[in-house]
Design a protein around this motif. Structure first.
Motif, short mmCIF file in Angstrom:
data_model
loop_
_atom_site.label_atom_id
_atom_site.label_comp_id
_atom_site.label_asym_id
_atom_site.label_seq_id
_atom_site.Cartn_x
_atom_site.Cartn_y
_atom_site.Cartn_z
N THR A 324 0.78 -1.27 -0.12
CA THR A 324 0.17 -0.03 0.06
C THR A 324 0.88 1.08 -0.03
OG1 THR A 324 -1.93 1.21 1.06
CG2 THR A 324 -0.14 0.18 2.37
N GLY A 325 0.45 2.23 -0.50
CA GLY A 325 1.30 3.49 -0.52
C GLY A 325 0.49 4.70 -0.38
N GLY A 326 0.90 5.96 -0.71
CA GLY A 326 0.20 7.22 -0.22
C GLY A 326 -0.75 7.58 -1.36
N ASP A 327 -1.12 6.68 -2.37
CA ASP A 327 -2.37 6.84 -3.23
C ASP A 327 -3.53 6.03 -2.61
OD1 ASP A 327 -1.49 4.14 -3.36
OD2 ASP A 327 -1.24 4.36 -5.59
N SER A 328 -3.52 5.63 -1.46
CA SER A 328 -4.42 4.79 -0.56
C SER A 328 -5.09 3.58 -1.18
CB SER A 328 -5.90 5.80 -0.60
OG SER A 328 -5.35 6.93 0.28
N SER A 329 -4.20 3.03 -2.13
CA SER A 329 -4.51 1.54 -2.83
C SER A 329 -3.89 0.61 -2.26
CB SER A 329 -4.14 1.89 -4.35
OG SER A 329 -2.75 1.85 -4.49
N LEU A 330 -4.54 -0.56 -2.45
CA LEU A 330 -3.93 -1.86 -1.84
C LEU A 330 -3.77 -2.85 -3.20
CD1 LEU A 330 -3.21 -2.83 0.87
CD2 LEU A 330 -5.68 -4.07 0.76
N ARG A 331 -2.39 -3.29 -2.99
CA ARG A 331 -2.13 -4.01 -4.32
C ARG A 331 -1.60 -5.20 -3.97
NH1 ARG A 331 -2.74 -1.18 -8.83
NH2 ARG A 331 -3.29 1.20 -8.70
N LEU A 332 -1.61 -6.50 -4.87
CA LEU A 332 -0.94 -7.74 -4.83
C LEU A 332 -0.07 -7.75 -5.78
CD1 LEU A 332 -3.70 -9.95 -3.55
CD2 LEU A 332 -1.50 -9.49 -2.31
N PHE A 333 1.20 -7.79 -5.73
CA PHE A 333 2.38 -8.06 -6.69
C PHE A 333 2.83 -9.22 -6.84
CE2 PHE A 333 2.67 -3.46 -6.09
CZ PHE A 333 2.48 -2.82 -7.56
N SER A 334 2.80 -10.06 -7.75
CA SER A 334 3.45 -11.25 -7.94
C SER A 334 4.85 -11.28 -8.17
CB SER A 334 2.78 -12.07 -9.23
OG SER A 334 3.28 -13.38 -9.26
N THR A 335 5.52 -12.01 -7.38
CA THR A 335 7.07 -12.18 -7.48
C THR A 335 7.43 -13.29 -8.64
OG1 THR A 335 7.09 -14.10 -5.92
CG2 THR A 335 7.54 -11.84 -5.28
N VAL A 336 6.39 -13.65 -9.45
CA VAL A 336 6.34 -14.94 -10.56
C VAL A 336 6.45 -14.31 -11.89
CG1 VAL A 336 5.62 -17.00 -11.47
CG2 VAL A 336 5.65 -16.83 -8.71
N THR A 337 5.32 -13.42 -11.92
CA THR A 337 5.02 -12.86 -13.35
C THR A 337 4.30 -11.75 -13.20
OG1 THR A 337 4.17 -13.16 -15.72
CG2 THR A 337 3.20 -14.59 -13.82
N GLU A 338 4.29 -10.63 -13.97
CA GLU A 338 3.39 -9.60 -13.64
C GLU A 338 1.90 -9.68 -14.34
OE1 GLU A 338 2.82 -8.58 -17.56
OE2 GLU A 338 2.42 -7.15 -16.24
N ILE A 339 1.61 -10.64 -15.09
CA ILE A 339 0.18 -11.16 -15.54
C ILE A 339 -0.58 -11.23 -14.10
CG2 ILE A 339 -1.19 -12.49 -16.61
CD1 ILE A 339 1.36 -13.10 -18.61
N LEU A 340 -0.11 -11.80 -13.10
CA LEU A 340 -0.89 -12.18 -11.76
C LEU A 340 -0.92 -11.13 -10.96
CD1 LEU A 340 0.50 -15.65 -11.32
CD2 LEU A 340 -1.28 -15.00 -12.43
N ASN A 341 -0.44 -9.77 -11.24
CA ASN A 341 -0.70 -8.64 -10.27
C ASN A 341 -2.08 -8.42 -10.29
OD1 ASN A 341 2.19 -8.58 -10.23
ND2 ASN A 341 2.49 -6.63 -11.19
N LYS A 342 -2.55 -8.12 -9.02
CA LYS A 342 -3.79 -7.69 -8.65
C LYS A 342 -3.88 -6.36 -7.86
CE LYS A 342 -4.67 -12.44 -8.05
NZ LYS A 342 -5.14 -13.88 -7.25
#
Length: 878
Positions: A324-342
């Protein structure tokens, strides 16, 4: 040491685009348009079909300032140099010669045009990398801001200036063809800085019509080429305006296309698709298939628009990072492939209302940035499994990683309904996934059911559990004990289910300094506590005592985490250092300095990566754990050692190329000496089965004796018979010799009836029996017993053999090595030759000498043994 002993740079996640405009190119073999975006020192290549990240370029020495493409290459400018890349990763050409930073590139047939900050224009031969033409302009008179090649104009380019003038040049003749007086405003992207868009006829130098963009300066422009007379323009506020050139009016607009300036805008040739990029770290693909001709969002790739403040590994496999960051968003980053980012969305006071209305930077429904996170995977598919606190708010929001959205429940006690000064400062989710415990700035601590949002319990009195803000809460795995830590420097232990009428803690510990935060390890009883004086202490929950104290940081400690087996504690501070502490030894074993301070870090559950977030960086950085792939000797680091400076990882997934001087030298394996100290007794490394049962070998043989004698085979085996020993030896006693049997070898009479070991023993030097001892170590119990018995086999040499064997035992005792072997050999020797020794004065006198050496060794080992036992007993009582 010039870099970290434990961590090596891996790669950066979450970077999509920056202020440099995107470029597109068509690949005939793939039959696909590619989009190229800049992310600092690298550029990314995406496929338009699925917005998949196809490649990441190599790392430039400096930040990329502009991009350009043609059929064969991607051109990048970094500082004073220009580079040409094939396939997005292979560097083919380098163009060197500019004295200032290059900020404009234009491929022009077989040539490449580059312009630097001093308005020096150079024309290069792409293949030969040679300079063909150089034109110098004065920034005071004509500062070049943009250039283009008008269609159907052979060998001609049009230059736009900051002063508002336009110049048409013939590159082949290096001659200025015409000067357009302009409109007294900076020319940006063939439009004006004052928001005016002018359609001008170059042939007759006449203005056909003029449009005005209400959103301010036009910083990007693109024209649709699939038969619709539409022009798209981008503004500084993130709006995209679509103009109908035939009707000379606005067709439609996207008011919140981006959260920052639309710097990149490109229509895909001959398709109703528009690609846009922005410094808000997003790349969007818009499609125009609606009935009214308006566009809708088709695909998106985005990261955090503001630098992340919290990063945590999510799950037990280490494949996802919750950020999470200063943009008030919550994200899930995949360490395997960026296709799975949510993306779980942005925190909003009214999610349904804000969903109908696109988010903007100044959206009143947008909640303040998230300050604390707690997540648990146990019930992730049943209800919300993430809780978050927000800056200045007493309300705690819930999120669902399974549904990838913000939950409907917002947790707030009744006492704070009208108290807007109270804010949630810490929280914890129980391992069962049912409860969330929240600490507040007023000192109160409350527990909610995260599924229903019902308030379940409060801890402490009406005035709160602590005097001042609660800086940390945690619950044990069995939901038996709640631990709270406050700014009042107190750590309190509560019953998780408090009994009625009890308002005091079960146990209270008081520290010397105020507490900043706590971090705990689920699989151990250790809790890391950061203090106001920049120190970190470790508390053992079982004994409720401080067991470790780590000092050394020179700035506020921002975050800490344990490695999976809780042997290391990794801390990050505002002094820009990341330190690794060895918990068992309480020593600092690794330290390195980064360009920007690390504000959050997390260790992978698989011990593969360390993830960090840094100030002024919108990406998440991964560091590989060297200990998984190579042996590195970890020694305590002195305060006087030079702290190595390590740059942050880049987006490139290729292995980092480092100089030989930057490689951490692997230290040689430690080889233990034969004797550590003259005051110590050393045991041998021989297996116990070789010496432990030597004294009872005859009993073992008798017990293992077969009941029936072995049957003799009818025919002899085809292989040679062997002698029973650890080493392969053949028995040639029955082999007939072809030589003359009457001739016999001359052998010394004293050595005729002796075994090979006995011969070696008699021939050994009295000052060195190492070879003989090694032979004994290689023998089995039966052979050792046989060799010791054979010492008296020959009457003529019995006394000398036994005396020599006793000297060998004395040699072992004087060296204080192989203690257990010498005792076993002496026991067997006395068993078989005790009577002979008592009848021989020489042997009896030497036995007294052995007795003195044995007594001296035993007293030494008994003293060390009793001392160690007393120390262990003392620790058990603590």
């Amino acid at each position: 040491m010039v870099q970290s002993r434990i961590f090596a740079r891996n790669r950066a996640l979450g970077y999509v685009s920056n202020h440099v405009p995107l470029v597109t190119r068509y690949i005939l073999r793939r039959k696909e348009h590619l989009v190229v975006t800049c992310v600092g020192k690298e550029f990314h290549t995406y496929g338009c079909k699925h917005f998949t990240l196809l490649s990441v370029s190599g790392t430039h020495a400096d930040d990329i300032t502009c991009l350009a493409t043609d059929t064969f290459h991607v051109y990048t400018a970094s500082a004073n140099n220009v580079y040409a890349w094939r396939r997005g990763t292979e560097l083919k050409h380098t163009y060197v010669g500019h004295e200032c930073a290059v900020h404009i590139l234009l491929p022009f047939g077989a040539h490449l045009i580059s312009v630097d900050e001093s308005s020096t224009l150079k024309v290069w031969d792409i293949k030969e990398e040679s300079l063909l033409l150089e034109l110098n302009f004065s920034n005071n008179v004509f500062r070049i801001t943009t250039l283009m090649h008008p269609n159907t104009y052979m060998n001609k380019i049009l230059l736009g200036s900051e002063q508002g003038q336009l110049q048409l040049w013939n590159i082949k003749l290096s001659k200025m063809v015409y000067t357009f007086q302009g409109w007294q405003s900076r020319v940006t992207a063939t439009s004006l800085n004052n928001g005016h868009i002018i359609l001008h006829n170059l042939k007759y130098d006449e203005t056909i019509f003029e449009l005005v963009q209400d959103w301010g300066p036009v910083i990007s422009i693109s024209f649709r080429t699939d038969g619709h007379p539409i022009m798209a323009t981008g503004s500084l506020g993130g709006q995209i305006v679509f103009w109908n050139l035939e009707q000379r009016m606005v067709e439609s607009q996207l008011c919140n296309a981006h959260n920052a300036a639309v710097t990149g805008l490109r229509y895909i040739p001959n398709e109703p698709l528009l690609v846009s990029s922005s410094p808000d770290n997003s790349l969007k693909l818009w499609i125009f298939d609606m009935a009214d001709g308006a566009g809708r969002l088709l695909r998106i790739r985005e990261g955090h628009a503001e630098p992340p403040t919290i990063v945590r590994f999510y799950g037990n496999d280490g494949n996802y990072l919750l950020t999470t960051g200063g943009d008030s968003s919550l994200r899930l980053f995949s360490t395997v492939t960026e296709i799975l980012n949510k993306s779980l969305g942005r925190a909003s006071f009214n999610r349904k209302a804000s969903k109908k209305k696109s988010h903007s930077v100044d959206d009143p429904l947008l909640m303040p940035p998230i300050t604390e996170l707690a997540a648990e995977v146990t019930r992730e598919k049943e209800w919300c499994n993430i809780a978050a606190t927000h800056s200045g708010l007493g309300m705690v929001t819930t999120w669902s990683s399974h549904l990838q959205k913000m939950g409907d429940l917002k947790l707030l006690p009744e006492r704070f309904k009208n108290n807007y000064n109270a804010s949630a400062t810490s929280l914890c989710l129980t391992r069962c996934g049912n409860f969330v415990v929240i600490g507040y700035s007023t000192g109160h601590v409350d527990r909610f059911n995260i599924q229903s949002g019902i308030h379940r319990a409060s801890y402490g009195s009406e005035n709160g559990a602590h005097e001042g803000p609660v800086k940390g809460v945690m619950v044990d795995d069995l939901n038996q004990t709640l631990i709270t830590a406050g700014r009042d420097a107190k750590i309190k232990f509560w019953d998780f289910k408090p009994k009625k009428g009890i308002t005091t803690a079960r146990t209270t510990l008081t520290l010397e300094e105020s507490i900043e935060w706590i971090r705990y390890h689920n699989e151990s009883s250790l809790v890391a506590i950061a203090l106001e004086n920049f120190d970190v202490v470790l508390m053992d929950l079982d004994t409720k005592r401080i067991v470790r104290h780590f000092q050394g940081h020179e700035g506020r400690v921002m975050d800490a985490c344990f490695n999976p087996d809780s042997r290391w504690l990794i801390t990050a501070s505002m002094d820009c250092t990341i330190r690794t502490w060895d918990i068992p030894s309480s020593h600092l074993i690794d330290i390195f300095q980064v360009p920007e301070a690390c504000i959050s870090l997390s260790f992978s559950p698989t011990a593969e990566f360390l993830a960090t977030a840094h100030v002024r960086n919108v990406g998440i950085f991964l560091w590989s754990n060297r200990m998984l792939y190579s042996h590195v000797s970890l020694k305590a680091i002195s305060k006087d050692n030079v702290i190595p400076e390590v740059g942050l990882p880049g987006s490139s997934v290729e292995p980092e190329k480092v100089d030989e001087d930057d490689v951490v030298a692997e230290e040689p394996d430690y080889v233990s000496p034969d004797q550590l100290d003259s005051d110590l007794i050393t045991m041998s490394a021989v297996a116990q089965s070789r010496w432990q049962n030597i004294l009872d070998i005859d009993i073992i043989k008798r017990r293992n004796k077969p009941r029936q004698p072995p049957k003799v085979p009818e025919t002899a085996p085809f292989f040679l018979p062997t002698v029973a020993s650890l080493q392969l030896r053949f028995d040639f006693t029955d082999v007939k010799s072809n030589e003359n049997t009457n001739e016999t070898a001359s052998v010394h009479p004293l050595l005729q009836n002796l075994t090979s070991f006995n011969k070696s023993l008699l021939q050994s030097d009295t000052n060195n029996f190492s070879d003989v001892i090694e032979k004994l170590k290689a023998m089995g119990p039966s052979n050792i017993d046989f060799e010791i018995q054979s010492l008296s086999l020959d009457e003529s040499s019995a006394e000398s053999s036994m005396l020599q064997f006793m000297k060998m035992l004395h040699y072992m005792m004087e060296r204080q090595t192989d203690f257990e072997l010498s005792q076993a050999y002496l026991a067997v020797f006395l068993k078989w030759h005790g009577t002979a020794i008592s009848e021989n004065d020489t042997l009896r006198k030497y036995l007294r000498k052995i007795q003195k050496a044995q007594t001296r060794n035993w007293l030494t080992i008994r003293e060390k043994l009793f001392y160690n036992l007393s120390v262990v007993q003392s620790f058990k009582k603590m």
